[in-house]
Design an enzyme around this catalytic site. Sequence first.
Site, PDB file in Angstrom:
ATOM      1  N   GLN A   1       0.873  -1.167   0.000  1.00 52.76           N
ATOM      2  CA  GLN A   1       0.000   0.000   0.000  1.00 52.76           C
ATOM      3  C   GLN A   1       0.910   1.217   0.000  1.00 52.76           C
ATOM      4  O   GLN A   1       1.932   1.241   0.670  1.00 52.76           O
ATOM      5  CB  GLN A   1      -0.884  -0.023   1.219  1.00 52.76           C
ATOM      6  CG  GLN A   1      -1.901   1.085   1.214  1.00 52.76           C
ATOM      7  CD  GLN A   1      -2.795   0.974   2.421  1.00 52.76           C
ATOM      8  OE1 GLN A   1      -3.403  -0.047   2.638  1.00 52.76           O
ATOM      9  NE2 GLN A   1      -2.839   2.010   3.202  1.00 52.76           N
TER      10      GLN A   1
ATOM     11  N   PRO B   1      -1.920  -1.190  10.663  1.00 54.76           N
ATOM     12  CA  PRO B   1      -1.759  -0.061  11.588  1.00 54.76           C
ATOM     13  C   PRO B   1      -2.819   1.028  11.489  1.00 54.76           C
ATOM     14  O   PRO B   1      -2.742   2.008  12.223  1.00 54.76           O
ATOM     15  CB  PRO B   1      -0.381   0.490  11.203  1.00 54.76           C
ATOM     16  CG  PRO B   1      -0.195   0.126   9.783  1.00 54.76           C
ATOM     17  CD  PRO B   1      -0.935  -1.156   9.571  1.00 54.76           C
TER      18      PRO B   1
ATOM     19  N   GLY C   1      -8.558   2.036   8.151  1.00 47.32           N
ATOM     20  CA  GLY C   1      -8.897   1.597   6.805  1.00 47.32           C
ATOM     21  C   GLY C   1      -8.089   2.353   5.780  1.00 47.32           C
ATOM     22  O   GLY C   1      -7.439   3.356   6.099  1.00 47.32           O
TER      23      GLY C   1
ATOM     24  N   GLU D   1      -8.536   3.432   1.503  1.00 41.79           N
ATOM     25  CA  GLU D   1      -9.572   3.460   0.471  1.00 41.79           C
ATOM     26  C   GLU D   1      -9.105   2.998  -0.903  1.00 41.79           C
ATOM     27  O   GLU D   1      -9.491   3.592  -1.915  1.00 41.79           O
ATOM     28  CB  GLU D   1     -10.109   4.887   0.367  1.00 41.79           C
ATOM     29  CG  GLU D   1      -9.123   5.926  -0.195  1.00 41.79           C
ATOM     30  CD  GLU D   1      -8.227   6.570   0.851  1.00 41.79           C
ATOM     31  OE1 GLU D   1      -8.030   5.952   1.915  1.00 41.79           O
ATOM     32  OE2 GLU D   1      -7.723   7.674   0.601  1.00 41.79           O
TER      33      GLU D   1
ATOM     34  N   HIS E   1     -16.618   5.825   5.662  1.00 42.43           N
ATOM     35  CA  HIS E   1     -15.549   6.779   5.345  1.00 42.43           C
ATOM     36  C   HIS E   1     -14.788   6.315   4.094  1.00 42.43           C
ATOM     37  O   HIS E   1     -14.604   7.091   3.151  1.00 42.43           O
ATOM     38  CB  HIS E   1     -14.609   6.892   6.548  1.00 42.43           C
ATOM     39  CG  HIS E   1     -13.456   7.809   6.333  1.00 42.43           C
ATOM     40  ND1 HIS E   1     -13.482   9.129   6.719  1.00 42.43           N
ATOM     41  CD2 HIS E   1     -12.239   7.610   5.747  1.00 42.43           C
ATOM     42  CE1 HIS E   1     -12.338   9.704   6.396  1.00 42.43           C
ATOM     43  NE2 HIS E   1     -11.558   8.797   5.805  1.00 42.43           N
ATOM     44  N   GLU E   2     -14.358   5.059   4.115  1.00 39.40           N
ATOM     45  CA  GLU E   2     -13.574   4.565   2.964  1.00 39.40           C
ATOM     46  C   GLU E   2     -14.425   4.561   1.697  1.00 39.40           C
ATOM     47  O   GLU E   2     -13.924   4.878   0.615  1.00 39.40           O
ATOM     48  CB  GLU E   2     -13.018   3.163   3.238  1.00 39.40           C
ATOM     49  CG  GLU E   2     -12.221   2.998   4.538  1.00 39.40           C
ATOM     50  CD  GLU E   2     -11.159   4.057   4.761  1.00 39.40           C
ATOM     51  OE1 GLU E   2     -10.651   4.621   3.778  1.00 39.40           O
ATOM     52  OE2 GLU E   2     -10.833   4.344   5.937  1.00 39.40           O
TER      53      GLU E   2
ATOM     54  N   HIS F   1     -14.532   7.909   0.116  1.00 33.66           N
ATOM     55  CA  HIS F   1     -13.319   8.249  -0.640  1.00 33.66           C
ATOM     56  C   HIS F   1     -13.445   7.878  -2.125  1.00 33.66           C
ATOM     57  O   HIS F   1     -12.655   8.358  -2.940  1.00 33.66           O
ATOM     58  CB  HIS F   1     -12.111   7.511  -0.061  1.00 33.66           C
ATOM     59  CG  HIS F   1     -11.391   8.275   1.011  1.00 33.66           C
ATOM     60  ND1 HIS F   1     -10.899   9.539   0.816  1.00 33.66           N
ATOM     61  CD2 HIS F   1     -11.044   7.923   2.282  1.00 33.66           C
ATOM     62  CE1 HIS F   1     -10.290   9.949   1.927  1.00 33.66           C
ATOM     63  NE2 HIS F   1     -10.376   8.998   2.832  1.00 33.66           N
TER      64      HIS F   1
ATOM     65  N   GLU G   1      -9.491  14.537   2.815  1.00 32.65           N
ATOM     66  CA  GLU G   1      -9.999  14.024   4.093  1.00 32.65           C
ATOM     67  C   GLU G   1     -11.137  14.855   4.692  1.00 32.65           C
ATOM     68  O   GLU G   1     -12.054  14.305   5.279  1.00 32.65           O
ATOM     69  CB  GLU G   1      -8.849  13.873   5.092  1.00 32.65           C
ATOM     70  CG  GLU G   1      -7.828  12.827   4.681  1.00 32.65           C
ATOM     71  CD  GLU G   1      -8.413  11.438   4.508  1.00 32.65           C
ATOM     72  OE1 GLU G   1      -9.537  11.173   4.991  1.00 32.65           O
ATOM     73  OE2 GLU G   1      -7.745  10.603   3.862  1.00 32.65           O
TER      74      GLU G   1
ATOM     75  N   ASP H   1       3.999  12.013   5.700  1.00 35.39           N
ATOM     76  CA  ASP H   1       3.623  11.213   6.876  1.00 35.39           C
ATOM     77  C   ASP H   1       3.889  11.963   8.177  1.00 35.39           C
ATOM     78  O   ASP H   1       3.190  11.772   9.172  1.00 35.39           O
ATOM     79  CB  ASP H   1       4.409   9.893   6.915  1.00 35.39           C
ATOM     80  CG  ASP H   1       3.855   8.875   5.936  1.00 35.39           C
ATOM     81  OD1 ASP H   1       2.781   9.136   5.363  1.00 35.39           O
ATOM     82  OD2 ASP H   1       4.499   7.827   5.749  1.00 35.39           O
TER      83      ASP H   1
ATOM     84  N   TYR I   1      -8.517  16.265   8.482  1.00 32.03           N
ATOM     85  CA  TYR I   1      -9.828  15.621   8.583  1.00 32.03           C
ATOM     86  C   TYR I   1     -10.845  16.566   9.233  1.00 32.03           C
ATOM     87  O   TYR I   1     -11.875  16.903   8.658  1.00 32.03           O
ATOM     88  CB  TYR I   1      -9.745  14.359   9.466  1.00 32.03           C
ATOM     89  CG  TYR I   1      -8.933  13.227   8.906  1.00 32.03           C
ATOM     90  CD1 TYR I   1      -9.555  12.067   8.455  1.00 32.03           C
ATOM     91  CD2 TYR I   1      -7.542  13.277   8.859  1.00 32.03           C
ATOM     92  CE1 TYR I   1      -8.812  10.995   7.956  1.00 32.03           C
ATOM     93  CE2 TYR I   1      -6.807  12.223   8.364  1.00 32.03           C
ATOM     94  CZ  TYR I   1      -7.438  11.085   7.914  1.00 32.03           C
ATOM     95  OH  TYR I   1      -6.706  10.038   7.429  1.00 32.03           O
TER      96      TYR I   1
HETATM   97 ZN   LIG Z   1      -9.837   9.162   4.791  1.00 31.30          ZN
END
Ligand SMILES: [Zn+2]
Length: 527
Positions: A8, A139, A142, A144, A168-169, A172, A191, A247, A255
């Site tokens: 990912q 970790p 979710g 998307e 939520h996902e 997206h 977000e 990150d 968000y």
């Molecule tokens: Zn999100």
Amino acid sequence: MILIYLAQCQAIHARSILPCQDCPAVKMTYDATVTVPKWATAVMSALSKESIGTAEYGDRVFQFSQKVPIPSYLFALAVGDLDSRDISPRCRVWSEPSMVEAVAYEFSQVEDFLKAAEELTLPYQWTRYDILCLPPSFPYGGMENPCLTFVTPTLLAGDKSLADVVAHEAAHSWSGNLVTNETWSHFWLNEGWTIFLQRKIMTKVHGDDKFFDFDAIGGWEDLKDSVALLPDKYTKLIPDLDDGDPDDAFSSVPYEKGFNLLYSLERTVGAEKFAPFMKAYFNEFKFSTVTTEKFVAFFDSYFKDVPKIKEFDWATWLHKPGMPEKPAFDRSLSEECEHLADAWISVDDGETGKGILPKGDISDWNTGLKTCFLDALISTCTDRKRPLNVATIDWMKVRYAFHESQNSEILFRFCMLAVEAEDASILPVVIRFITTQGRMKFVRPLYRALYHSKIGKELAVTTFFKHKDFYHPICAKMVISDFKSSQKKKKSFGNFVSEKLQNPLVLGSILALSAAVGIALLRGKRM
Ligand SMILES: [Zn+2]
């Protein structure tokens, strides 16, 4: 679960897997052929052409195609011993075989989520919406990936009460995947919009308009926590990332501050006018990328006849660090929870006579009400800079048995309260919780709280190093980073961790762990 490969890429890790223009401004289609051992199944962020047969030694070959252009961070692949169940004509869940029935039950509402989102935006563009439930060390809540959302098994509460992460996902699929932030400085457009849609979807599913503000109140508390922890440069809606890793800036700010900006705009123009704007926005920018400047220009042009918009304070919303102005949320659903929290605070302050305890039976409360109650307690303790007394924690255990909850959101909040109260009897519960799942939303605050406590400082470090191989490398890295930050902030805590971190064997094993799975660096969207 046997999961031999998991990739990912958000935010900038696709470059570890394939040569690409690894920035969200560039979109691509892709086709893939994946050969796996005969016991395994491959899934990707694309449409499957099903297994096309066997290769040498009986290996299985899978083919995939993603025809809708995606940014590189949405490239995803997982291979494992997987089973699946169809939950609607376009939705299927995947997991290890022993869990597939539980996963299918927990996420059975996903078709309702998609239909609600389609009513709010545009028809779904990705043909299929499948969900892969990952091992407990995943970790994040979710991620998307188009056609294949990844989720943590900590959502499996048994009563569908934590399925809002899937809403939520699913949201997206429009905000983020279809209309994508052009650079990571504009992450709030992914977000903030997704939280806004998620709350609209869940409000429709609940059939109660008051749910929107009720959920937003919880988000406001998350935002307060993030703003308290972060440097100013990362609490602006458009942060200064410079050449840094996106990150490092990851938090609730894009968000929840993003959500609050959109909510403020909706209140300014009125909900009946904002609803068609939402459709127009997704239609205007679908399959492309967007910056805040493009968003503001489109908004101003769409509402050019609304005089109030000319006075809207964009500069403060977009560039000022810290909390935004607090909106007047409708508190009618949260009121009862906040009153119960106040009653417990009075008990804790000794204002209520011993033996006269607040309401005991909240067994008919749903998960949202219980977490709202616990959030209100945490918020009050933070504001007054004093945790609850251990005696209060003990009474709450007798009354509510939160320490035995199978619901990860409830257990997490109660563990936080109990650790901060220096309740040593909670330690076995906390250690079991943080060593059987690796979702950073739960693991990092609990390690930090343990490390700052008298009862758990050394236990935090010994537990982490005993279980470090269980955690995903990003989680392990972030927990170590939290320990180090705590050392800097409070020198007196430092020596034990310093020794551990300076031990070349320990440090070496962490680095090796990171390198071995570096190709699979994970990043999730809903913490
Ligand atoms: Zn999100």
